[in-house]
Design an enzyme around this catalytic site. Sequence first.
Site, PDB file in Angstrom:
ATOM      1  N   HIS A 100       0.847  -1.196   0.000  1.00  0.00           N
ATOM      2  CA  HIS A 100       0.000   0.000   0.000  1.00  0.00           C
ATOM      3  C   HIS A 100       0.876   1.237   0.000  1.00  0.00           C
ATOM      4  O   HIS A 100       1.991   1.224   0.508  1.00  0.00           O
ATOM      5  CB  HIS A 100      -0.933   0.008   1.215  1.00  0.00           C
ATOM      6  CG  HIS A 100      -0.229  -0.245   2.503  1.00  0.00           C
ATOM      7  ND1 HIS A 100       0.105  -1.520   2.924  1.00  0.00           N
ATOM      8  CD2 HIS A 100       0.244   0.599   3.444  1.00  0.00           C
ATOM      9  CE1 HIS A 100       0.737  -1.443   4.083  1.00  0.00           C
ATOM     10  NE2 HIS A 100       0.846  -0.179   4.414  1.00  0.00           N
ATOM     11  N   HIS A 102       0.930   5.157   1.169  1.00  0.00           N
ATOM     12  CA  HIS A 102       0.291   6.193   1.991  1.00  0.00           C
ATOM     13  C   HIS A 102       0.398   7.543   1.291  1.00  0.00           C
ATOM     14  O   HIS A 102       1.484   7.923   0.852  1.00  0.00           O
ATOM     15  CB  HIS A 102       1.029   6.350   3.331  1.00  0.00           C
ATOM     16  CG  HIS A 102       0.978   5.189   4.250  1.00  0.00           C
ATOM     17  ND1 HIS A 102       0.089   5.106   5.294  1.00  0.00           N
ATOM     18  CD2 HIS A 102       1.737   4.068   4.329  1.00  0.00           C
ATOM     19  CE1 HIS A 102       0.301   3.978   5.980  1.00  0.00           C
ATOM     20  NE2 HIS A 102       1.296   3.333   5.408  1.00  0.00           N
TER      21      HIS A 102
HETATM   22  P1  AMP Z   1       1.776   0.249   7.335  1.00  0.00           P
HETATM   23  O1  AMP Z   1       2.175   0.423   8.762  1.00  0.00           O
HETATM   24  O2  AMP Z   1       2.605   1.042   6.370  1.00  0.00           O
HETATM   25  O3  AMP Z   1       1.709  -1.230   6.967  1.00  0.00           O
HETATM   26  O4  AMP Z   1       0.324   0.864   7.220  1.00  0.00           O
HETATM   27  C1  AMP Z   1      -0.845   0.123   7.426  1.00  0.00           C
HETATM   28  C2  AMP Z   1      -1.944   1.123   7.553  1.00  0.00           C
HETATM   29  O5  AMP Z   1      -3.178   0.457   7.391  1.00  0.00           O
HETATM   30  C3  AMP Z   1      -1.999   1.838   8.912  1.00  0.00           C
HETATM   31  O6  AMP Z   1      -1.804   3.240   8.726  1.00  0.00           O
HETATM   32  C4  AMP Z   1      -3.409   1.522   9.418  1.00  0.00           C
HETATM   33  O7  AMP Z   1      -4.020   2.614  10.063  1.00  0.00           O
HETATM   34  C5  AMP Z   1      -4.133   1.153   8.153  1.00  0.00           C
HETATM   35  N1  AMP Z   1      -5.277   0.266   8.327  1.00  0.00           N
HETATM   36  C6  AMP Z   1      -5.297  -0.919   8.965  1.00  0.00           C
HETATM   37  N2  AMP Z   1      -6.538  -1.461   8.919  1.00  0.00           N
HETATM   38  C7  AMP Z   1      -7.304  -0.591   8.205  1.00  0.00           C
HETATM   39  C8  AMP Z   1      -8.678  -0.570   7.829  1.00  0.00           C
HETATM   40  N3  AMP Z   1      -9.523  -1.573   8.138  1.00  0.00           N
HETATM   41  N4  AMP Z   1      -9.134   0.494   7.126  1.00  0.00           N
HETATM   42  C9  AMP Z   1      -8.308   1.491   6.806  1.00  0.00           C
HETATM   43  N5  AMP Z   1      -6.998   1.537   7.131  1.00  0.00           N
HETATM   44  C10 AMP Z   1      -6.510   0.517   7.846  1.00  0.00           C
END
Ligand code: AMP
Length: 142
Positions: A100, A102
């Site tokens: 993903h 950001h």
């Molecule tokens: P990372 O730490 O780069 O893997 O980012 C994962 C991101 O996914 C975090 O910023 C979380 O807040 C986000 N996240 C996890 N579960 C969900 C969800 N159900 N809906 C939206 N964002 C999510």
Amino acid sequence: MDNCIFCKIIAGEIPSTVIYEDEVVKAFLDISQVTPGHTLVIPKKHVKDIFEYDTQLAADVFARIPKIAKALKKFAPDVAGLNIINNNGAVAYQSVFHSHIHLVPRYGKEDGFAMTFADNSADYTPEKLANIAQSIKNNLED
Ligand code: AMP
Ligand code: ZN
């Protein structure tokens, strides 16, 4: 992929606040909202991290980023900039292992988001930099 929270979001099995979707990507608001508008862009194909992309998937996914970035820049008058971050591996702060990107709108230095780049330039001679560059170049593929 089973037990992948982002695959479940793509399938609509877990709710998300979608801002853009097509055959290649889904973009939705990150639940943490580090700053207002914090968005995740994910490929619909399950790839764990950047190391699992091929050239075509990268071209398809990254081609969608400017459109979404421009919408984030315009959505509020006080958006002054945007950080684009892609974490790969737990050591690099990846916590969801479906790749993903950001997109974090920035409002000012005190808006809750921070990143630090250490300046270690004094430790690196031109020769040392050239050796590192050569070692990396030796591993470039296609
Ligand atoms: P990372 O730490 O780069 O893997 O980012 C994962 C991101 O996914 C975090 O910023 C979380 O807040 C986000 N996240 C996890 N579960 C969900 C969800 N159900 N809906 C939206 N964002 C999510
Ligand atoms: Zn997945």
